[in-house]
Design a protein around this motif. Sequence first.
Motif, PDB file in Angstrom:
ATOM      1  N   LYS A  95       6.700   9.853  10.608  1.00  6.28           N
ATOM      2  CA  LYS A  95       6.206   8.542  11.045  1.00  6.28           C
ATOM      3  C   LYS A  95       6.925   7.418  10.304  1.00  6.28           C
ATOM      4  O   LYS A  95       7.581   7.648   9.284  1.00  6.28           O
ATOM      5  N   LEU A  96       6.750   6.223  10.831  1.00  9.16           N
ATOM      6  CA  LEU A  96       7.397   5.041  10.263  1.00  9.16           C
ATOM      7  C   LEU A  96       6.493   4.363   9.241  1.00  9.16           C
ATOM      8  O   LEU A  96       5.304   4.209   9.484  1.00  9.16           O
ATOM      9  N   VAL A  97       7.073   3.967   8.130  1.00  5.20           N
ATOM     10  CA  VAL A  97       6.361   3.096   7.188  1.00  5.20           C
ATOM     11  C   VAL A  97       7.345   2.013   6.743  1.00  5.20           C
ATOM     12  O   VAL A  97       8.527   2.088   7.048  1.00  5.20           O
ATOM     13  N   CYS A  98       6.850   1.039   6.011  1.00  7.78           N
ATOM     14  CA  CYS A  98       7.778   0.035   5.504  1.00  7.78           C
ATOM     15  C   CYS A  98       8.380   0.533   4.183  1.00  7.78           C
ATOM     16  O   CYS A  98       7.864   1.467   3.564  1.00  7.78           O
ATOM     17  N   GLU A  99       9.455  -0.105   3.769  1.00  7.35           N
ATOM     18  CA  GLU A  99      10.153   0.318   2.554  1.00  7.35           C
ATOM     19  C   GLU A  99       9.272   0.262   1.307  1.00  7.35           C
ATOM     20  O   GLU A  99       9.350   1.121   0.434  1.00  7.35           O
ATOM     21  N   ARG A 100       8.419  -0.755   1.240  1.00 14.55           N
ATOM     22  CA  ARG A 100       7.581  -0.868   0.036  1.00 14.55           C
ATOM     23  C   ARG A 100       6.506   0.207   0.019  1.00 14.55           C
ATOM     24  O   ARG A 100       6.184   0.754  -1.035  1.00 14.55           O
ATOM     25  N   CYS A 101       5.957   0.517   1.177  1.00 11.45           N
ATOM     26  CA  CYS A 101       4.998   1.628   1.255  1.00 11.45           C
ATOM     27  C   CYS A 101       5.695   2.912   0.818  1.00 11.45           C
ATOM     28  O   CYS A 101       5.128   3.723   0.087  1.00 11.45           O
ATOM     29  N   TYR A 102       6.927   3.094   1.268  1.00 19.44           N
ATOM     30  CA  TYR A 102       7.713   4.276   0.930  1.00 19.44           C
ATOM     31  C   TYR A 102       7.807   4.449  -0.585  1.00 19.44           C
ATOM     32  O   TYR A 102       7.533   5.513  -1.130  1.00 19.44           O
ATOM     33  N   PHE A 103       8.163   3.372  -1.273  1.00 16.68           N
ATOM     34  CA  PHE A 103       8.340   3.485  -2.726  1.00 16.68           C
ATOM     35  C   PHE A 103       7.001   3.585  -3.468  1.00 16.68           C
ATOM     36  O   PHE A 103       6.932   4.185  -4.532  1.00 16.68           O
ATOM     37  N   GLU A 104       5.954   3.006  -2.880  1.00 13.50           N
ATOM     38  CA  GLU A 104       4.635   3.175  -3.502  1.00 13.50           C
ATOM     39  C   GLU A 104       4.231   4.647  -3.452  1.00 13.50           C
ATOM     40  O   GLU A 104       3.707   5.195  -4.419  1.00 13.50           O
ATOM     41  N   ILE A 105       4.506   5.269  -2.313  1.00 12.61           N
ATOM     42  CA  ILE A 105       4.188   6.691  -2.162  1.00 12.61           C
ATOM     43  C   ILE A 105       5.058   7.521  -3.102  1.00 12.61           C
ATOM     44  O   ILE A 105       4.577   8.422  -3.792  1.00 12.61           O
ATOM     45  N   LYS A 106       6.330   7.179  -3.148  1.00 12.30           N
ATOM     46  CA  LYS A 106       7.249   7.911  -4.016  1.00 12.30           C
ATOM     47  C   LYS A 106       6.792   7.830  -5.471  1.00 12.30           C
ATOM     48  O   LYS A 106       6.684   8.839  -6.163  1.00 12.30           O
ATOM     49  N   GLU A 107       6.510   6.606  -5.921  1.00  8.51           N
ATOM     50  CA  GLU A 107       6.141   6.422  -7.323  1.00  8.51           C
ATOM     51  C   GLU A 107       4.806   7.089  -7.653  1.00  8.51           C
ATOM     52  O   GLU A 107       4.645   7.662  -8.731  1.00  8.51           O
ATOM     53  N   SER A 108       3.861   7.056  -6.730  1.00  8.74           N
ATOM     54  CA  SER A 108       2.578   7.701  -7.025  1.00  8.74           C
ATOM     55  C   SER A 108       2.743   9.221  -7.044  1.00  8.74           C
ATOM     56  O   SER A 108       2.029   9.919  -7.752  1.00  8.74           O
ATOM     57  N   ASN A 109       3.703   9.724  -6.304  1.00  4.41           N
ATOM     58  CA  ASN A 109       3.961  11.165  -6.328  1.00  4.41           C
ATOM     59  C   ASN A 109       4.677  11.605  -7.594  1.00  4.41           C
ATOM     60  O   ASN A 109       4.507  12.725  -8.054  1.00  4.41           O
ATOM     61  N   LEU A 110       5.474  10.725  -8.142  1.00  8.63           N
ATOM     62  CA  LEU A 110       6.241  11.079  -9.331  1.00  8.63           C
ATOM     63  C   LEU A 110       5.511  10.713 -10.617  1.00  8.63           C
ATOM     64  O   LEU A 110       5.855  11.186 -11.687  1.00  8.63           O
ATOM     65  N   ASP A 111       4.481   9.881 -10.476  1.00  9.65           N
ATOM     66  CA  ASP A 111       3.724   9.436 -11.638  1.00  9.65           C
ATOM     67  C   ASP A 111       2.832  10.560 -12.155  1.00  9.65           C
ATOM     68  O   ASP A 111       1.943  11.025 -11.456  1.00  9.65           O
ATOM     69  N   SER A 112       3.044  10.974 -13.402  1.00 11.99           N
ATOM     70  CA  SER A 112       2.313  12.138 -13.923  1.00 11.99           C
ATOM     71  C   SER A 112       0.839  11.822 -14.196  1.00 11.99           C
ATOM     72  O   SER A 112       0.019  12.712 -14.297  1.00 11.99           O
ATOM     73  N   LYS A 113       0.507  10.537 -14.317  1.00  6.84           N
ATOM     74  CA  LYS A 113      -0.883  10.186 -14.610  1.00  6.84           C
ATOM     75  C   LYS A 113      -1.769  10.267 -13.363  1.00  6.84           C
ATOM     76  O   LYS A 113      -2.960  10.447 -13.433  1.00  6.84           O
ATOM     77  N   ASN A 114      -1.130  10.097 -12.237  1.00  9.25           N
ATOM     78  CA  ASN A 114      -1.879  10.054 -10.986  1.00  9.25           C
ATOM     79  C   ASN A 114      -2.014  11.459 -10.392  1.00  9.25           C
ATOM     80  O   ASN A 114      -1.154  11.913  -9.669  1.00  9.25           O
ATOM     81  N   THR A 115      -3.060  12.144 -10.739  1.00  9.08           N
ATOM     82  CA  THR A 115      -3.214  13.504 -10.223  1.00  9.08           C
ATOM     83  C   THR A 115      -4.377  13.594  -9.253  1.00  9.08           C
ATOM     84  O   THR A 115      -5.311  12.797  -9.308  1.00  9.08           O
ATOM     85  N   LYS A 116      -4.281  14.581  -8.433  1.00 11.88           N
ATOM     86  CA  LYS A 116      -5.217  14.750  -7.337  1.00 11.88           C
ATOM     87  C   LYS A 116      -6.663  14.857  -7.823  1.00 11.88           C
ATOM     88  O   LYS A 116      -7.557  14.231  -7.283  1.00 11.88           O
TER      89      LYS A 116
END
Length: 260
Positions: free
Chosen positions: A235-256
């Motif tokens: 699906k399509l998202v905007c570039e900033r949404c993309y990087f927010e998702i990327k950073e939250s996925n790579l951020d070790s503090k943000n766990t499920k």
Amino acid sequence: MIFRPLKYEKYAQKAVDKLQERQPAFRAKFDTENYASWFYNQSSETLRLYSDDKEIYFRYIPVGTYSLNTNTWMWAWANEDSVETRKFRTLKVKEFGEKKNYENLTNAHFNGDKYTGWESTAIAFDIIGGIGTYRVITEHLEKYFLLTEQITKEKVEKIESALIECNAHGKIRKAFICQHLNTETKTGFEEAFETYRGMELDEDDDLQAWCSKCEKKRLKTDGWNNESMEFAKIKLVCERCYFEIKESNLDSKNTKHNKT
Ligand SMILES: [Zn+2]
Ligand SMILES: [Zn+2]
């Protein structure tokens, strides 16, 4: 009095001298002083200079803004209101400042005077580069640009056609992600190529990412095919949404399991 170490003053003066030496040739080449009006578009990060009978377009990197009301400079990277993705290129100035211990380059904003805008822009020009610089003034705000290249009207239209209107972030560059990626859970983040905020993309390249499950599927089907595409439901998202998702996925503090 603003405290600034002499070292910084010296460096800033060198940068200003360099820009002053280069700018006349830029102005002469593009005749930038002889246009009646200007218009800049934050979405495509393009500057248009125009008169009744002529126009010229440039791509720009926003350097920062100087408020004539508060006499403060703000670096573009710190400007949360702007949708300009190339503003993150000015983080290079911040990095340089951290290395050299130049506070004015590392602080998001600082008090200045009528020279501050050009001085900061000269420094950005020295560190990031470009073909020239430009300033526009609206009401009480000076906005400074590094111009990176002249582009055609057709190219501007092409850039604009590649933008998406995001409810949260406005009209900016689009990106593609699989249906499983989000900012809430860690799904893994596989990319078509290494990316960073504000990066330059070749004409045929798009930001593309998918989760670990999709990656497994993709490998199983030996690359993207109907089956793995059906699984990913890109699906399509905007570039900033993309990087927010990327950073939250790579951020070790943000766990499920922090979420209930
Ligand atoms: Zn997926
Ligand atoms: Zn968005």
